[in-house]
Motif scaffolding. Sequence first.
Motif, PDB file in Angstrom:
ATOM      1  N   SER A  27     -17.877  43.385  11.778  1.00  9.92           N
ATOM      2  CA  SER A  27     -18.081  44.070  10.498  1.00  9.92           C
ATOM      3  C   SER A  27     -17.349  43.408   9.333  1.00  9.92           C
ATOM      4  O   SER A  27     -17.317  43.947   8.229  1.00  9.92           O
ATOM      5  CB  SER A  27     -17.688  45.546  10.614  1.00  9.92           C
ATOM      6  OG  SER A  27     -16.324  45.697  10.922  1.00  9.92           O
ATOM      7  N   GLU A  28     -16.802  42.235   9.541  1.00  7.16           N
ATOM      8  CA  GLU A  28     -16.235  41.475   8.424  1.00  7.16           C
ATOM      9  C   GLU A  28     -17.345  41.084   7.435  1.00  7.16           C
ATOM     10  O   GLU A  28     -17.087  40.894   6.254  1.00  7.16           O
ATOM     11  CB  GLU A  28     -15.495  40.231   8.914  1.00  7.16           C
ATOM     12  CG  GLU A  28     -14.161  40.514   9.574  1.00  7.16           C
ATOM     13  CD  GLU A  28     -13.147  41.136   8.630  1.00  7.16           C
ATOM     14  OE1 GLU A  28     -13.095  40.777   7.435  1.00  7.16           O
ATOM     15  OE2 GLU A  28     -12.397  42.016   9.091  1.00  7.16           O
ATOM     16  N   GLU A  29     -18.544  40.967   7.938  1.00 12.46           N
ATOM     17  CA  GLU A  29     -19.737  40.705   7.124  1.00 12.46           C
ATOM     18  C   GLU A  29     -20.602  41.956   7.166  1.00 12.46           C
ATOM     19  O   GLU A  29     -20.484  42.762   8.086  1.00 12.46           O
ATOM     20  CB  GLU A  29     -20.516  39.505   7.695  1.00 12.46           C
ATOM     21  CG  GLU A  29     -19.734  38.209   7.723  1.00 12.46           C
ATOM     22  CD  GLU A  29     -19.343  37.718   6.327  1.00 12.46           C
ATOM     23  OE1 GLU A  29     -20.129  37.929   5.380  1.00 12.46           O
ATOM     24  OE2 GLU A  29     -18.250  37.148   6.189  1.00 12.46           O
ATOM     25  N   PRO A  30     -21.493  42.147   6.186  1.00 14.01           N
ATOM     26  CA  PRO A  30     -22.388  43.314   6.248  1.00 14.01           C
ATOM     27  C   PRO A  30     -23.189  43.340   7.561  1.00 14.01           C
ATOM     28  O   PRO A  30     -23.594  42.296   8.066  1.00 14.01           O
ATOM     29  CB  PRO A  30     -23.315  43.109   5.046  1.00 14.01           C
ATOM     30  CG  PRO A  30     -22.505  42.290   4.095  1.00 14.01           C
ATOM     31  CD  PRO A  30     -21.684  41.363   4.968  1.00 14.01           C
ATOM     32  N   VAL A  31     -23.356  44.544   8.084  1.00 16.88           N
ATOM     33  CA  VAL A  31     -24.073  44.731   9.348  1.00 16.88           C
ATOM     34  C   VAL A  31     -25.159  45.787   9.177  1.00 16.88           C
ATOM     35  O   VAL A  31     -25.102  46.611   8.267  1.00 16.88           O
ATOM     36  CB  VAL A  31     -23.105  45.137  10.484  1.00 16.88           C
ATOM     37  CG1 VAL A  31     -22.100  44.030  10.779  1.00 16.88           C
ATOM     38  CG2 VAL A  31     -22.391  46.440  10.163  1.00 16.88           C
ATOM     39  N   GLU A  32     -26.110  45.757  10.079  1.00 14.95           N
ATOM     40  CA  GLU A  32     -27.219  46.723  10.063  1.00 14.95           C
ATOM     41  C   GLU A  32     -26.874  48.032  10.783  1.00 14.95           C
ATOM     42  O   GLU A  32     -27.532  49.036  10.566  1.00 14.95           O
ATOM     43  CB  GLU A  32     -28.447  46.093  10.753  1.00 14.95           C
ATOM     44  CG  GLU A  32     -28.956  44.834  10.081  1.00 14.95           C
ATOM     45  CD  GLU A  32     -29.718  45.133   8.814  1.00 14.95           C
ATOM     46  OE1 GLU A  32     -30.419  46.166   8.772  1.00 14.95           O
ATOM     47  OE2 GLU A  32     -29.595  44.348   7.862  1.00 14.95           O
ATOM     48  N   SER A  61     -13.326  51.481   6.663  1.00 14.95           N
ATOM     49  CA  SER A  61     -12.995  50.624   5.522  1.00 14.95           C
ATOM     50  C   SER A  61     -13.775  49.313   5.601  1.00 14.95           C
ATOM     51  O   SER A  61     -14.282  48.826   4.590  1.00 14.95           O
ATOM     52  CB  SER A  61     -11.494  50.341   5.482  1.00 14.95           C
ATOM     53  OG  SER A  61     -10.780  51.519   5.171  1.00 14.95           O
ATOM     54  N   ASN A  62     -13.874  48.761   6.785  1.00 13.88           N
ATOM     55  CA  ASN A  62     -14.621  47.520   6.979  1.00 13.88           C
ATOM     56  C   ASN A  62     -16.118  47.723   6.760  1.00 13.88           C
ATOM     57  O   ASN A  62     -16.797  46.837   6.248  1.00 13.88           O
ATOM     58  CB  ASN A  62     -14.382  46.979   8.388  1.00 13.88           C
ATOM     59  CG  ASN A  62     -13.818  45.587   8.393  1.00 13.88           C
ATOM     60  OD1 ASN A  62     -13.313  45.107   7.384  1.00 13.88           O
ATOM     61  ND2 ASN A  62     -13.903  44.941   9.525  1.00 13.88           N
ATOM     62  N   LEU A  63     -16.629  48.880   7.164  1.00  8.63           N
ATOM     63  CA  LEU A  63     -18.063  49.141   7.069  1.00  8.63           C
ATOM     64  C   LEU A  63     -18.504  49.560   5.665  1.00  8.63           C
ATOM     65  O   LEU A  63     -19.710  49.688   5.419  1.00  8.63           O
ATOM     66  CB  LEU A  63     -18.481  50.211   8.082  1.00  8.63           C
ATOM     67  CG  LEU A  63     -18.455  49.775   9.543  1.00  8.63           C
ATOM     68  CD1 LEU A  63     -18.661  50.976  10.458  1.00  8.63           C
ATOM     69  CD2 LEU A  63     -19.503  48.697   9.812  1.00  8.63           C
ATOM     70  N   MET A  98      -7.666  49.882   3.458  1.00  8.40           N
ATOM     71  CA  MET A  98      -8.449  50.561   2.413  1.00  8.40           C
ATOM     72  C   MET A  98      -8.897  49.640   1.282  1.00  8.40           C
ATOM     73  O   MET A  98      -9.918  49.895   0.650  1.00  8.40           O
ATOM     74  CB  MET A  98      -7.641  51.735   1.833  1.00  8.40           C
ATOM     75  CG  MET A  98      -7.500  52.883   2.788  1.00  8.40           C
ATOM     76  SD  MET A  98      -6.497  54.201   2.108  1.00  8.40           S
ATOM     77  CE  MET A  98      -7.642  54.890   0.949  1.00  8.40           C
ATOM     78  N   TRP A  99      -8.176  48.571   1.029  1.00  2.85           N
ATOM     79  CA  TRP A  99      -8.521  47.673  -0.067  1.00  2.85           C
ATOM     80  C   TRP A  99      -9.922  47.094   0.101  1.00  2.85           C
ATOM     81  O   TRP A  99     -10.582  46.766  -0.887  1.00  2.85           O
ATOM     82  CB  TRP A  99      -7.480  46.554  -0.195  1.00  2.85           C
ATOM     83  CG  TRP A  99      -7.447  45.620   0.981  1.00  2.85           C
ATOM     84  CD1 TRP A  99      -6.711  45.767   2.121  1.00  2.85           C
ATOM     85  CD2 TRP A  99      -8.179  44.421   1.127  1.00  2.85           C
ATOM     86  NE1 TRP A  99      -6.944  44.722   2.972  1.00  2.85           N
ATOM     87  CE2 TRP A  99      -7.850  43.875   2.384  1.00  2.85           C
ATOM     88  CE3 TRP A  99      -9.094  43.739   0.325  1.00  2.85           C
ATOM     89  CZ2 TRP A  99      -8.396  42.682   2.861  1.00  2.85           C
ATOM     90  CZ3 TRP A  99      -9.633  42.545   0.798  1.00  2.85           C
ATOM     91  CH2 TRP A  99      -9.285  42.040   2.053  1.00  2.85           C
ATOM     92  N   LYS A 100     -10.383  46.999   1.339  1.00  3.54           N
ATOM     93  CA  LYS A 100     -11.708  46.422   1.607  1.00  3.54           C
ATOM     94  C   LYS A 100     -12.817  47.263   0.971  1.00  3.54           C
ATOM     95  O   LYS A 100     -13.859  46.733   0.585  1.00  3.54           O
ATOM     96  CB  LYS A 100     -11.935  46.287   3.104  1.00  3.54           C
ATOM     97  CG  LYS A 100     -10.980  45.309   3.757  1.00  3.54           C
ATOM     98  CD  LYS A 100     -11.172  45.280   5.260  1.00  3.54           C
ATOM     99  CE  LYS A 100     -10.178  44.346   5.914  1.00  3.54           C
ATOM    100  NZ  LYS A 100     -10.372  44.284   7.368  1.00  3.54           N
TER     101      LYS A 100
END
Length: 179
Positions: A27-32, A61-63, A98-100
Amino acid sequence: MQALIEQLFSPDRDAASEAFHELNRLSEEPVEWSYDAWDRLASDLTHKDNRRRSHASQLLSNLAKSDPEGRIEAVFPELLEATKDERFVTARHCLLSMWKIALVGPERKRMVMEGLAGRFRECAGEKNGTLIRYDIVESLGKLYDADPDEAVKSLALELIGLEEDPKYRKKYASVWKKK
């Protein structure tokens, strides 16, 4: 993907940790698949197991970057509440991720900045208040590193200026010395 999500909620702590690390990496990158896990993660913010609370706050936060419906706004108050978790390590994990959420857009950035600023102001008398404040300043630093916005830097410096103890003010300021 569904098997990995199910593994995250497994009572087997090792399996759940393995799934958490893999989902966090993915989930560091956008996911479906964000909404396949979203509701369960949101409900885990108040789970009796602090590891589940920690995993939920970090993954949500990642999502946030994979949340076109804006569901993160509805759970943000619960995420802020998780920064007061009875298990301090859980609170720190939440604060430091949370900054993400702020990277998603201006509305979310404003929401995160206001939330962190409010938390900074209210935590002074708490048991681990100085560490919470340090984590908030560090989170703002990570946000600034990812998105060099002078408003973020200005807020961080303003918050650092609120610290009355020169020792801690200097410690918080050290996060911003290289920026």
